[in-house]
Design a protein around this motif. Sequence first.
Motif, PDB file in Angstrom:
ATOM      1  N   MET A 163      -1.732 114.376  98.046  1.00  0.00           N
ATOM      2  CA  MET A 163      -2.067 113.733  99.291  1.00  0.00           C
ATOM      3  C   MET A 163      -1.198 112.167  99.483  1.00  0.00           C
ATOM      4  O   MET A 163      -0.898 111.806 100.446  1.00  0.00           O
ATOM      5  CB  MET A 163      -3.586 113.402  99.513  1.00  0.00           C
ATOM      6  N   LEU A 164      -1.434 111.390  98.313  1.00  0.00           N
ATOM      7  CA  LEU A 164      -0.946 110.139  98.253  1.00  0.00           C
ATOM      8  C   LEU A 164       0.541 110.139  98.421  1.00  0.00           C
ATOM      9  O   LEU A 164       1.162 109.354  99.200  1.00  0.00           O
ATOM     10  CB  LEU A 164      -1.290 109.609  96.962  1.00  0.00           C
ATOM     11  N   LEU A 217       1.290 116.790 108.700  1.00  0.00           N
ATOM     12  CA  LEU A 217       0.663 118.019 108.310  1.00  0.00           C
ATOM     13  C   LEU A 217       0.691 118.221 106.930  1.00  0.00           C
ATOM     14  O   LEU A 217      -0.410 118.915 106.574  1.00  0.00           O
ATOM     15  CB  LEU A 217       1.635 118.895 108.904  1.00  0.00           C
ATOM     16  N   GLY A 218       1.463 117.746 106.237  1.00  0.00           N
ATOM     17  CA  GLY A 218       1.344 117.884 104.778  1.00  0.00           C
ATOM     18  C   GLY A 218       0.215 117.099 103.904  1.00  0.00           C
ATOM     19  O   GLY A 218      -0.634 117.628 103.135  1.00  0.00           O
ATOM     20  N   VAL A 219      -0.105 115.879 104.690  1.00  0.00           N
ATOM     21  CA  VAL A 219      -1.493 115.364 104.144  1.00  0.00           C
ATOM     22  C   VAL A 219      -2.717 116.035 104.683  1.00  0.00           C
ATOM     23  O   VAL A 219      -3.580 116.187 103.793  1.00  0.00           O
ATOM     24  CB  VAL A 219      -1.652 113.790 104.833  1.00  0.00           C
ATOM     25  N   LEU A 266      -5.426 111.063  88.853  1.00  0.00           N
ATOM     26  CA  LEU A 266      -5.985 111.596  90.238  1.00  0.00           C
ATOM     27  C   LEU A 266      -6.174 112.981  90.496  1.00  0.00           C
ATOM     28  O   LEU A 266      -7.199 113.205  91.254  1.00  0.00           O
ATOM     29  CB  LEU A 266      -5.173 111.144  91.523  1.00  0.00           C
ATOM     30  N   GLY A 267      -5.524 113.905  89.888  1.00  0.00           N
ATOM     31  CA  GLY A 267      -5.473 115.291  90.097  1.00  0.00           C
ATOM     32  C   GLY A 267      -4.503 115.599  91.086  1.00  0.00           C
ATOM     33  O   GLY A 267      -4.064 114.981  91.674  1.00  0.00           O
ATOM     34  N   ASN A 268      -4.123 116.863  90.985  1.00  0.00           N
ATOM     35  CA  ASN A 268      -2.883 117.201  91.757  1.00  0.00           C
ATOM     36  C   ASN A 268      -3.147 117.263  93.241  1.00  0.00           C
ATOM     37  O   ASN A 268      -2.193 116.643  94.012  1.00  0.00           O
ATOM     38  CB  ASN A 268      -2.667 118.743  91.489  1.00  0.00           C
TER      39      ASN A 268
END
Length: 513
Positions: free
Chosen positions: A328-329, A492-494, A321-323
């Motif tokens: 995000m997931l 907020l992290g998303v 997916l990439g970092n």
Amino acid sequence: MRHRWFVVATALPLFLLAIEFYGITVALPSIGRDLGTGTTALQWTVNAFNLALAAPLVAFGRLGGLVGWRRTMLAGILLFAAGSAVCGLAPGIATLLAGRCIQGLAVALFSAASLAIVSRGVAPGERGIAFGICMAVAACAAATGPLVGGVLTEKLGWRWLFLVNLPIALLTTALILRVVPESRDQAREGGIDLAGTATITAGLTLLTFGLQLGDDWGWQSLPVLAGLIGGPLLILLFWWIENRQRQPLIEPALFGQKTLVQAQMVALTSHFGCSALLFFSTFYLQHILRLGPMAAGLVLLAFSCCFVLTLPGTRIWTRHLGNRQAMMLGMVLMVTAFLLCRPIGPDSGLPWLIAALATAGIGQALAFNASTTATVNAVPEGHAAAGLLNGARLLGSVLGIALPGAVFQASETGRLLQALHPKLALEPAEGRVVASLLSGSAQASEAILALARATGRATDPAFVRFVEGNVTAAFMGAFQSGMLVCAFAALLGVVATFRARPRLLSRMSVAGR
């Protein structure tokens, strides 16, 4: 492998750390009942350790390079044994908190030294295996920590969660003296950033103090206002100091990189939510569902086992997916976990809680691995990537206990006083007594009934059921409020994974210089 005993000696401290970190959660209700203390003091039981570990971690890493890594590790192990003895023999909560501070300082010492010793003492060709063994030992301890803590608490008493560390620490000390040679960083220049260490420690402690004691002491009381205002000011002073240090704890210029800001935000917000979820879940399991410590530990394995078992596979997802997308997931799963707590009730919430814990464990594993990879890739060689990550994660853990805890305490106290008011009008001083009770517990109900008897109120069976029902209802309402705070933090992290803006931090760094 030729260095098997060398690796065992350096892995055992990580085993101690993981067991202590995850095992203490299950023991908290028993500690509260035995020492006659409330939820706020139990929050300090966790955060005294986290604060003492977080602030000096990078500084102790430099200390090890100057005075010797083996000497640093030995000092940490012996200090940890001393702190464990203080905790295990503590006659009251103040002594327990002192012991937890000693334990946190000790872990900062030996965790800074463990991996440094392995990297210097094992041949390059075998280094990957050695690191793998160390991480496997820590992972096994983390996966089983809640159950070990539950078994020790239920069968022997919560004090043995600390006292069991003593023989392991002595064995580790003997092994280190026998098989680990001394080493240090001969080329290291500069000293330890004492000013930065002091200001960030004081700032975080004051802020945590203000958040955790606001409901007990009053949000407008002078000590609480001093913490809420003085803490952030000292953190800003820390940033100003770091911009002027030759050897800062954290290099402010690094935060001009978008990827690094994203990774630190994910590390902070993921640990924020998980700390609160585990902390309040153990009270729900033991006070509302009336499970014993061992059964509660089994339930909490849903989080720790999912985290540990998912972690190796997350590398594949991160590569695929990439970092940024993997972070995000992971954070989306964390939001989902906290929303799964919404249907939890006093009678039928166990399946929902297990689902929430398992989802949080998987999300945390994804966020953990992806934020680690992103930070290592973004930080130039020679800078403390591990120090940045560990600092963000520990800060998230501290705030995850303090901020949702403040919301929880205010919500629980307000709901309980409002529900009791029609049948039991309490004076402000008695209201503060209610605020300091052990959340959701039978002891809380008994204390309220004692207040009622002291005011001449008859405590017939119907009134007893009224009090017990409202203690439970107030806990459940406060639990939901705390989980909503965690869901917002995870959101907020998303958002940070696609809207991180490092320009403000970068400008602050340039202006500071």
